[in-house]
Design a protein around this motif. Structure first.
Motif, short mmCIF file in Angstrom:
data_model
loop_
_atom_site.label_atom_id
_atom_site.label_comp_id
_atom_site.label_asym_id
_atom_site.label_seq_id
_atom_site.Cartn_x
_atom_site.Cartn_y
_atom_site.Cartn_z
N LYS A 185 0.84 -1.21 0.00
CA LYS A 185 0.00 0.00 0.00
C LYS A 185 0.87 1.26 0.00
O LYS A 185 0.54 2.24 -0.67
CB LYS A 185 -0.91 -0.01 1.23
CG LYS A 185 -2.06 1.00 1.15
CD LYS A 185 -3.01 0.81 2.32
CE LYS A 185 -4.16 1.80 2.25
NZ LYS A 185 -5.10 1.48 1.16
N ALA A 229 -4.27 0.84 -8.68
CA ALA A 229 -5.53 0.57 -7.99
C ALA A 229 -5.42 -0.65 -7.09
O ALA A 229 -5.95 -0.66 -5.97
CB ALA A 229 -6.65 0.38 -9.01
N TYR A 230 -4.73 -1.67 -7.57
CA TYR A 230 -4.54 -2.87 -6.76
C TYR A 230 -3.73 -2.56 -5.51
O TYR A 230 -4.10 -2.95 -4.39
CB TYR A 230 -3.84 -3.94 -7.59
CG TYR A 230 -3.55 -5.22 -6.84
CD1 TYR A 230 -4.60 -5.99 -6.32
CD2 TYR A 230 -2.24 -5.67 -6.66
CE1 TYR A 230 -4.34 -7.17 -5.63
CE2 TYR A 230 -1.98 -6.85 -5.98
CZ TYR A 230 -3.03 -7.59 -5.46
OH TYR A 230 -2.76 -8.76 -4.78
N ASN A 263 -5.60 -0.42 -2.91
CA ASN A 263 -6.75 -1.08 -2.27
C ASN A 263 -6.41 -2.50 -1.82
O ASN A 263 -7.30 -3.34 -1.69
CB ASN A 263 -7.94 -1.11 -3.24
CG ASN A 263 -8.45 0.28 -3.58
OD1 ASN A 263 -9.15 0.89 -2.80
ND2 ASN A 263 -8.07 0.78 -4.75
N ASP A 270 -5.83 -3.72 0.89
CA ASP A 270 -6.50 -4.12 2.12
C ASP A 270 -8.02 -4.14 1.99
O ASP A 270 -8.74 -4.40 2.95
CB ASP A 270 -6.10 -3.19 3.27
CG ASP A 270 -6.33 -1.71 2.94
OD1 ASP A 270 -6.63 -1.41 1.76
OD2 ASP A 270 -6.19 -0.87 3.84
N ASN A 271 -8.52 -3.86 0.79
CA ASN A 271 -9.97 -3.86 0.57
C ASN A 271 -10.26 -4.15 -0.90
O ASN A 271 -10.77 -3.32 -1.64
CB ASN A 271 -10.57 -2.50 0.97
CG ASN A 271 -12.09 -2.49 0.86
OD1 ASN A 271 -12.75 -3.54 0.90
ND2 ASN A 271 -12.65 -1.30 0.72
N VAL A 305 -13.54 -3.53 -3.43
CA VAL A 305 -13.91 -2.36 -4.22
C VAL A 305 -13.47 -2.50 -5.67
O VAL A 305 -13.90 -1.73 -6.53
CB VAL A 305 -13.30 -1.07 -3.62
CG1 VAL A 305 -13.76 -0.87 -2.20
CG2 VAL A 305 -11.77 -1.10 -3.69
N LEU A 306 -12.61 -3.49 -5.94
CA LEU A 306 -12.13 -3.71 -7.31
C LEU A 306 -12.95 -4.75 -8.07
O LEU A 306 -12.58 -5.12 -9.18
CB LEU A 306 -10.66 -4.16 -7.29
CG LEU A 306 -9.65 -3.21 -6.62
CD1 LEU A 306 -8.27 -3.82 -6.65
CD2 LEU A 306 -9.66 -1.85 -7.27
#
Length: 400
Positions: free
Chosen positions: A13, A65-66, A69, A71-72, A75-76
């Protein structure tokens, strides 16, 4: 599969801003590395997108984007599904992922050098493995449900000029079997050998007819040279070198931009230019199924010369009381007939067609250039349409 630790997740991240700054440089170098080691993969990747830089830029955005995100990943979900359909249409298989991973991580080290320490590289190695397994799992389900595996020979049984720019090709299986089914809105990949590049090149084309098993129809726009951009390699080969009797190789239909045929609520189809192709499939399907849904077909193009499916749309609207159309011509010419060929002059303006375009609980399907779809989406939302009822199709590169 090794699981990402909390510390590794934090490292990935934390490097997201690096991809925001250097991502395109890394991904451009990645493709150069990979093609040098595996030139056979040039047959899989669109070399025009490589030259223009759009493919490396798309990959850089996806990697960013990967990482951002990690840790979440929920959303992808939409992006993962979109990319998985693109991959399956191009016959990307599990064995390709280790090759991509090796050269992508190698490119990171080559470009960033000592700025990448071993713990960060280890974290990215595990993160890539996680992403690869995610994609492989989604794509496996698509392959399981596909009408066939890989690229299948189809024979062109008919070629029909739709406009000055768009020509339709009717494709039937070369072995005489069924063409299979698909969901209206989906596309197929077609490969042609490009002499200038010395490789096969795949291109994705929306299916433009209703599913019936007899043939598949694609309607291809001839891509002319624009500015520094070269003319479309495959589209011009299709127009100039493919005729009745030619065999082309076609992937199974894929794509998540599909018509929901279950509700009885109104449907509004909005297209610009060659974006009319999946809309023609959706309308043809609804008509073939004798749907009594209220259907509005909104289309924008320059004039009669480039208006594909013009006579067909006129006939559908005239013969089906539940179908209404609103055609906008941006550059009306003397031979264009208002009320016959087109209905309004200028760009699509929902304020001029609110009575037919804004229907309670309608679902809206948009296809065309990105700026066109963004404009129509914003206009619909400004008029109170729920964003969940607006569905869009995006052409172009989208492959990890």
């Amino acid at each position: 599969m090794t699981a990402l630790t909390v510390d590794q997740m934090a490292l990935v991240k934390a490097t997201a801003p690096v991809f925001a700054e250097h991502g395109a440089t890394i991904t451009k170098h990645f493709y150069q590395r990979m093609f040098a080691a595996h030139p056979e993969l040039k047959n899989v990747f669109n070399q025009t997108h490589q030259k223009s830089g759009s493919q490396p830029e798309t990959l850089a955005r996806a990697v960013y984007a990967y990482a951002a995100n990690i840790d979440n990943l929920g959303v992808l979900g939409g992006a993962v599904t979109h990319i998985a359909h693109k991959h399956a249409s191009l016959n990307i298989r599990p064995e390709h992922y280790p090759i991509v991973g090796r050269h992508l991580l190698g490119a990171v080290v080559d470009v960033l050098g000592e700025a990448v320490d071993q713990p960060t590289l280890d974290a990215w190695t595990v993160a890539y493995e996680q992403l690869a397994n995610l994609m492989i799992g989604v794509e496996a389900k698509l392959y399981e449900s596909a009408s066939w595996s890989g690229f299948r020979p189809f024979k062109v049984i008919r070629k029909h000029v739709e406009s000055d720019e768009i020509t339709s090709f009717y494709l039937a299986p070369a072995d005489g079997s069924s063409a299979g089914g698909f969901q209206p809105g989906q596309y197929v990949s077609v490969t042609r050998f490009v002499d200038r590049l010395g490789v096969d090149q795949p291109r994705q084309y929306s299916l433009s007819d209703a599913p019936h098993g007899k043939w598949l129809r694609i309607s291809v726009k001839r891509e002319a040279a624009r500015g520094e951009a070269e003319p479309g390699h495959v589209s011009n080969l299709m127009h100039d070198g493919v005729g009745a009797g030619t065999v082309v190789h076609v992937s199974a239909p894929m794509g998540e931009f599909t018509l929901d045929r279950t509700p009885s609520t109104p449907v509004v189809l909005v297209s610009g230019g060659v974006g009319i192709t999946p809309m023609a499939s959706m309308l043809a399907t609804l008509v073939a199924e004798r749907s009594d849904r209220a259907i509005t077909f909104v289309h924008a193009c320059r004039n009669t010369r480039v208006h594909a499916f013009r006579d067909w749309l006129q006939g559908i609207a005239a013969g089906h009381p539940n179908v209404r159309r609103a055609v906008f011509y941006e550059q009306v010419s003397p031979q264009d007939r208002c009320g016959i060929d087109y209905d309004h002059e200028g760009r699509i303006d929902l304020a001029r067609i609110e009575s037919i375009a804004l229907q309670p609980n309608a679902d809206y399907y948009l296809c065309g250039p990105v700026a066109f779809m963004r404009e129509q989406r914003d206009a619909l939302i400004a008029r109170g349409v729920d964003a969940a009822r607006i569905h869009t199709e995006i052409f172009g590169s989208g492959m990890l």
